[in-house]
Design a protein around this motif. Structure first.
Motif, mmCIF file in Angstrom:
data_model
loop_
_atom_site.group_PDB
_atom_site.id
_atom_site.type_symbol
_atom_site.label_atom_id
_atom_site.label_comp_id
_atom_site.label_asym_id
_atom_site.label_seq_id
_atom_site.Cartn_x
_atom_site.Cartn_y
_atom_site.Cartn_z
ATOM 1 N N UNK A 159 37.945 -43.363 -16.866
ATOM 2 C CA UNK A 159 37.134 -42.165 -17.140
ATOM 3 C C UNK A 159 37.776 -41.224 -16.077
ATOM 4 N N UNK A 160 37.717 -39.934 -16.264
ATOM 5 C CA UNK A 160 38.019 -38.956 -15.155
ATOM 6 C C UNK A 160 36.988 -38.017 -14.937
ATOM 7 N N UNK A 161 36.659 -37.745 -13.703
ATOM 8 C CA UNK A 161 35.553 -36.976 -13.320
ATOM 9 C C UNK A 161 36.133 -35.826 -12.629
ATOM 10 N N UNK A 162 35.916 -34.671 -13.315
ATOM 11 C CA UNK A 162 36.330 -33.251 -13.067
ATOM 12 C C UNK A 162 35.053 -32.386 -12.420
ATOM 13 N N UNK A 163 35.002 -32.352 -10.987
ATOM 14 C CA UNK A 163 33.791 -31.729 -10.523
ATOM 15 C C UNK A 163 34.028 -30.311 -10.781
ATOM 16 N N UNK A 164 32.839 -29.840 -11.239
ATOM 17 C CA UNK A 164 32.744 -28.200 -11.700
ATOM 18 C C UNK A 164 31.371 -27.777 -11.651
ATOM 19 N N UNK A 165 31.377 -26.357 -11.614
ATOM 20 C CA UNK A 165 29.872 -25.686 -11.501
ATOM 21 C C UNK A 165 30.140 -24.523 -12.356
ATOM 22 N N UNK A 166 28.828 -24.103 -12.726
ATOM 23 C CA UNK A 166 28.577 -22.615 -13.548
ATOM 24 C C UNK A 166 28.756 -21.723 -12.640
ATOM 25 N N UNK A 167 29.366 -20.765 -13.091
ATOM 26 C CA UNK A 167 29.260 -19.602 -12.266
ATOM 27 C C UNK A 167 27.836 -18.617 -12.659
ATOM 28 N N UNK A 168 27.333 -18.086 -11.638
ATOM 29 C CA UNK A 168 26.030 -17.724 -11.747
ATOM 30 C C UNK A 168 26.304 -16.192 -12.632
ATOM 31 N N UNK A 169 25.709 -16.021 -13.737
ATOM 32 C CA UNK A 169 25.399 -14.962 -14.481
ATOM 33 C C UNK A 169 24.316 -14.216 -14.742
#
Length: 159
Positions: A28-38
């Motif tokens: 499994x590959x975990x890719x850390x990401x976040x949503x940009x506030x819109x």
């Protein structure tokens, strides 16, 4: 999720090797990401097996964002450079016109506009927050010297 929501990577990808009961290895590959506030606040719930380093990194970034709130001095520097660009582009011919367009006191506008003449290292110190300079110190007497050495001496005397 809405189509407006755009993700951005916030760290390095991590690959986990999980043994399968039937034999072999599942990766499994975990890719850390976040949503940009819109406009509306969005929240992502990370999986329970999220690496602790990622949780610590996101907490540090959140604290840094909160600590980096714009001060009055940073806003004034931004306004001064914006108004100078308006004058350079020929959109306005004087600070009085800018004051009328912004709905501000012309005296206050001219005082803030003088911040354009600050030395680059003084501006950098103001932006990083290392200087301890307050906006009132720079504009209190209304006469900000144009010579950068005099500016540095004046700021050191008030610090």
């Amino acid at each position: 999720m809405a189509k407006k929501d755009i993700g951005k990577f916030t760290g390095e990808a991590v690959t986990f090797q999980i043994p399968n009961p039937a034999g072999g290895v599942k990766m499994e590959t975990f890719i850390p990401w976040a949503l940009v506030k819109r406009g509306v606040r969005r929240k992502i719930i990370t999986p329970l097996d999220t690496p602790q380093a990622f949780a610590d990194e996101s907490a540090q970034e959140r604290e840094a964002r909160i600590a980096a709130q714009d001060s009055a001095l940073v806003r004034a520097l931004g306004l001064a450079h914006y108004w100078q660009r308006l004058l350079d582009d020929g959109r306005f011919t004087s600070m009085t016109e800018i004051a009328q367009a912004e709905g501000l006191n012309p005296g206050r506008v001219s005082i803030i506009a003088r911040l354009v003449h600050l030395a680059p290292d003084v501006v950098e110190a103001c932006l990083t927050g290392d200087s301890g300079i307050a906006l009132e110190h720079l504009i209190r007497n209304g006469s900000l010297p144009l010579d950068w050495q005099q500016q540095r001496r004046m700021i050191q005397a008030k610090s």
